[in-house]
Motif scaffolding. Structure first.
Motif, PDB file in Angstrom:
ATOM      1  N   GLN A 124     -11.948   6.918  14.608  1.00 42.19           N
ATOM      2  CA  GLN A 124     -11.704   8.127  14.039  1.00 42.19           C
ATOM      3  C   GLN A 124     -12.141   9.117  15.232  1.00 42.19           C
ATOM      4  O   GLN A 124     -13.225   8.986  15.467  1.00 42.19           O
ATOM      5  N   PRO A 125     -11.337   9.954  15.625  1.00 45.17           N
ATOM      6  CA  PRO A 125     -11.737  10.975  16.339  1.00 45.17           C
ATOM      7  C   PRO A 125     -12.428  12.134  15.696  1.00 45.17           C
ATOM      8  O   PRO A 125     -12.096  12.353  14.438  1.00 45.17           O
ATOM      9  N   GLU A 126     -13.634  12.954  16.475  1.00 42.98           N
ATOM     10  CA  GLU A 126     -14.340  13.928  16.035  1.00 42.98           C
ATOM     11  C   GLU A 126     -13.280  15.152  16.175  1.00 42.98           C
ATOM     12  O   GLU A 126     -12.776  15.483  17.193  1.00 42.98           O
ATOM     13  N   TYR A 177      -9.361   0.927  15.236  1.00 45.67           N
ATOM     14  CA  TYR A 177      -9.068   2.374  15.639  1.00 45.67           C
ATOM     15  C   TYR A 177     -10.409   3.294  15.262  1.00 45.67           C
ATOM     16  O   TYR A 177     -10.978   2.978  14.252  1.00 45.67           O
ATOM     17  N   LYS A 182       0.737  -1.180   0.068  1.00 41.21           N
ATOM     18  CA  LYS A 182       0.114   0.188   0.030  1.00 41.21           C
ATOM     19  C   LYS A 182       0.786   1.135   0.117  1.00 41.21           C
ATOM     20  O   LYS A 182       0.490   2.446  -0.442  1.00 41.21           O
ATOM     21  N   LYS A 183       2.015   1.003   0.757  1.00 48.48           N
ATOM     22  CA  LYS A 183       2.791   2.521   0.824  1.00 48.48           C
ATOM     23  C   LYS A 183       3.253   2.797  -0.579  1.00 48.48           C
ATOM     24  O   LYS A 183       3.053   4.093  -0.966  1.00 48.48           O
ATOM     25  N   PHE A 217      -7.820  10.202  -1.912  1.00 47.06           N
ATOM     26  CA  PHE A 217      -7.344   9.090  -1.397  1.00 47.06           C
ATOM     27  C   PHE A 217      -8.459   8.181  -0.577  1.00 47.06           C
ATOM     28  O   PHE A 217      -9.358   9.079   0.193  1.00 47.06           O
ATOM     29  N   PRO A 218      -8.672   7.274  -0.755  1.00 41.45           N
ATOM     30  CA  PRO A 218     -10.080   6.597  -0.210  1.00 41.45           C
ATOM     31  C   PRO A 218     -10.007   6.530   1.393  1.00 41.45           C
ATOM     32  O   PRO A 218      -8.718   6.581   1.930  1.00 41.45           O
ATOM     33  N   ARG A 219     -10.894   6.471   2.012  1.00 35.69           N
ATOM     34  CA  ARG A 219     -10.820   6.362   3.539  1.00 35.69           C
ATOM     35  C   ARG A 219     -10.428   4.979   3.698  1.00 35.69           C
ATOM     36  O   ARG A 219     -11.206   3.849   3.246  1.00 35.69           O
ATOM     37  N   PRO A 220      -9.306   4.826   4.552  1.00 36.54           N
ATOM     38  CA  PRO A 220      -8.998   3.394   4.892  1.00 36.54           C
ATOM     39  C   PRO A 220      -9.926   2.581   5.672  1.00 36.54           C
ATOM     40  O   PRO A 220     -10.672   3.088   6.379  1.00 36.54           O
ATOM     41  N   ASP A 221      -9.709   1.241   5.440  1.00 34.82           N
ATOM     42  CA  ASP A 221     -10.387   0.402   6.068  1.00 34.82           C
ATOM     43  C   ASP A 221      -9.529  -0.116   7.434  1.00 34.82           C
ATOM     44  O   ASP A 221      -8.452  -0.878   7.261  1.00 34.82           O
ATOM     45  N   PHE A 222      -9.864   0.352   8.782  1.00 37.01           N
ATOM     46  CA  PHE A 222      -8.715   0.137   9.871  1.00 37.01           C
ATOM     47  C   PHE A 222      -9.003  -1.232  10.246  1.00 37.01           C
ATOM     48  O   PHE A 222     -10.525  -1.729  10.485  1.00 37.01           O
ATOM     49  N   GLU A 223      -8.072  -2.028  10.511  1.00 37.81           N
ATOM     50  CA  GLU A 223      -8.290  -3.413  11.069  1.00 37.81           C
ATOM     51  C   GLU A 223      -7.925  -3.484  12.382  1.00 37.81           C
ATOM     52  O   GLU A 223      -8.252  -4.570  13.065  1.00 37.81           O
ATOM     53  N   SER A 224      -7.240  -2.378  13.133  1.00 36.11           N
ATOM     54  CA  SER A 224      -6.777  -2.417  14.488  1.00 36.11           C
ATOM     55  C   SER A 224      -7.900  -2.006  15.543  1.00 36.11           C
ATOM     56  O   SER A 224      -7.709  -2.059  16.466  1.00 36.11           O
TER      57      SER A 224
END
Lengths: 434, 201
Positions: free
Chosen positions: A37-39, A35, A2-3, A26-33
């Motif tokens: 997202q803060p507001e 995580y 991905k990098k 850039f597409p919004r990432p699909d986080f697997e951990s």
């Protein structure tokens, strides 16, 4: 990986010229951990409740000031209240919104269809006017933070010549006229921009204003309240209303005994001394001068109005749209030496040049009418002043000049009658140390 | 006898009373006209992020030092890139947190690793001076999730905002104080920049 993909995207992005930020390049990432997202935080603006407290404090301080000036007659208490207002409206509220500047908001509300004026601002504009119409300029005495700051720095007030006092006293009319013209056309809020004291209230100055502020304060040590007397545009309205007020501060609590002791107590030269019994000048000559002035007034007003309307193009240069249209015109005709941020922003936004020119022409038409009226107003004020000077009224007592008296209460202590009143209040009729 | 009982009305007093009433009516009229154009909510300044061109005047022209304008990060729009146009200086070789790699002149952006290959960028508002360098970088090369906003815990709400006056893009607008932000990509509390929107009508 991905990098690498992201770096590739980045290089691709570099090669394309964007005028608008495209959403989600850039597409919004699909986080697997897991995580989350803060507001983004959004700290609230000053709560609405505070503006009602401001209004309450304004009405309370005005009422208290009027009572202290008219009934209680105590300079010390007036000064204490003045210091409170200096702290509250000045340092605590940091100077905005103040009645002096609110003139422009009211004018903007009347002329700009897109501007909705907050109710608080209307109240701040109106309430001191009402109090002045009934009790004189008690607002200036102990409520206005600008006046308070100047009153607190008076060290050794000097008398200035009467003619200079009269001439400088015309500047506020000029200032008011310009402030209204610039607020009505949406060009600028001049009174706020050239407010010499607001920098002290918030400990921050714009370039240039710092020197002006210091100069005004230094002058204010020797010429008492220079801004109030020779600049304040709100003071013009207060002057008119104070002349018509139902009640007004008096020097003596009951009767004037012509002792002359109060005459030098006023640092603002707002005490009028008694006149001789008969008019000292030549009545016929004065009358002739008066008729001449009255006859000349319409002519001079028209000449001044015409002259100012010829200055309208120059005056309109302060307006954002006129500046921008001029820059775009210069660029399009190849005369511009450099491209400004404003013209870049304009071309990026996608509006047509034709629309801009039409808007600028509209602003310039407003300025044409506005500066005609401004010229007429200035000439009218000047002529009215000259006409007013021809009138003579017999005065037997020492009286405050209602237009220029700030109701500060400094003269109370100079009056022997006041001392008599105070002694009676204390139950002591005679005392050795008068 | 009857004449002596009546208080004589002097011409001067009569004129003064008339003018007094006229002045009172004028004040009332002015108040009425102003109130008919009024909005219940107070108005505060805000930047329309779509108009902002990141000219850096926000950093220098505010009466406060540092400016009341700060960078805001709308995380929902962020691509969490390793190479961030807002964080890294253009042409930087090392994607690290070294000072020479950063756009931000005050190092106000914190870069934290989330998971391969994503990084979170957080604005430290205490350090941010509102210059908008990162906003320009993010807008040019990224999603535009960074943008400048007037922060109302700092703004003193000058009647003539010094930045608004010098803004070349005319991006400053007055918004109702109860909805004081114009966030990118929509957020509760954001409103289109119409000062009349606070009106009940």
């Amino acid at each position: 990986m991905k990098k690498q993909f992201i770096i590739l995207c980045f290089l691709f992005a570099l090669s394309v010229e964007f005028t608008f930020a495209v959403e989600q390049r850039f597409p919004r990432p699909d986080f697997e951990s897991g995580y989350v997202q803060p507001e983004p935080t959004s700290p609230a603006a000053r709560a609405a409740a505070w503006q009602y407290i401001d209004i309450a404090v304004l009405i309370l301080t005005l009422s208290l000031s009027s009572w202290l000036v008219l009934q209680r007659r105590s300079r010390n208490l007036i000064f204490t209240l003045m210091l409170f207002s200096l702290w509250y409206f000045g340092f605590h509220r940091q100077g905005c919104i103040c009645p002096v500047g609110s003139i422009q908001n009211v004018v903007a509300a009347l002329f700009d269809p897109a501007y909705a004026i907050p109710v608080t601002v209307v109240v701040f504009f109106i309430v001191p006017l009402i109090f002045t119409l009934f009790f004189g300029r008690t607002f200036c005495a102990a409520v206005c933070p600008l006046g308070a700051l100047q009153d607190a720095v008076i060290v050794k007030p000097q008398k200035i010549p009467a003619w200079l006092n009269q001439v400088l006293g015309l500047i506020p009319y000029l200032y008011l006229g310009f402030a209204i013209l610039y607020a009505a056309t949406g060009a600028a809020f001049l009174v706020c921009r050239f407010d010499p004291f607001v920098g002290f209230f918030r400990f921050g100055f714009n370039e240039g204003m710092f020197i002006f502020s210091i100069i005004i304060i230094l002058i204010g040590m020797f010429i008492a309240r220079p801004y109030c007397r020779f600049l304040c545009p709100y003071g013009v309205l207060l002057k008119w209303l104070s002349m018509l007020s139902k009640k007004h501060a008096t020097i003596t609590p009951n009767e004037c005994i012509q002792c002359h002791l109060c005459a030098d107590s006023c640092p603002f030269e707002a005490i009028q001394i008694p006149t001789p019994d008969k008019y000292p000048g030549d009545t016929t000559r004065t009358r002739r001068q008066l008729y001449l002035l009255l006859a000349l007034t319409p002519l001079i007003v028209l000449i001044s109005a015409w002259s100012f309307s010829n200055l309208s193009v120059l005056l309109s240069r302060e307006h954002y749209i006129v500046q921008l249209a001029e820059q775009i015109r210069l660029e399009d005709s190849g005369q511009a030496t450099s491209i400004t941020d404003a013209s870049k922003a304009f071309r990026g936004a996608g509006a047509t040049t034709q629309e801009l020119y039409l808007q600028a022409a509209q602003v310039q038409r407003q300025f044409k009418t506005g500066s005609w009226l401004l010229g007429a107003f200035i000439a009218l004020v000047f002529m009215m002043k000259l006409i007013y000077l021809q009138f003579w009224r017999r005065r037997t007592d020492y009286e405050p000049d209602r237009a220029n008296c700030f109701s500060c209460g400094r003269c109370y202590a100079a009056c022997p009658k006041e001392h008599e009143r105070l002694r009676e209040l204390q139950g002591v009729l005679y005392s050795e140390d008068i | 006898m009857k004449e002596a009982d009546e208080k004589p009305v002097h011409r001067r007093q009569f004129i003064k009373a008339g003018l007094h009433t006229t002045a009172a009516l004028a004040i009332g009229g002015l108040a009425g006209m102003a109130l008919s154009k009024s909005a219940p909510a107070n108005l505060v300044w805000q930047i329309d992020p779509d108009k902002c061109i990141q000219c850096e005047r926000c950093a220098t022209n505010c009466v406060l030092n540092p400016s009341a304008v700060k960078c805001v990060h709308k995380y929902a729009m962020c691509g969490y890139c390793d190479l961030c146009g807002g964080y890294h200086r253009p042409g930087t070789k090392n994607l690290d947190t070294a000072a020479e790699s950063q756009q931000c002149p005050t190092g106000a952006i914190n870069r934290t690793f989330i998971e391969e290959p994503y990084f979170q960028y957080t604005i430290d508002e205490k350090l941010c001076i509102g210059c908008g360098k990162c906003v320009k970088g993010c807008g040019s090369f990224g999603n535009g999730s960074l943008f400048l906003q007037v922060r109302h815990d700092r703004c003193v709400n000058c009647n003539e905002c010094a930045i608004a006056k010098s803004c070349p893009a005319d991006a400053f607008v007055r918004v109702p104080a109860n909805k004081p932000y114009l966030f990118r990509g929509g957020v509760a509390g954001a409103e289109p920049p119409n000062p009349l929107s606070g009106e009940a009508s």
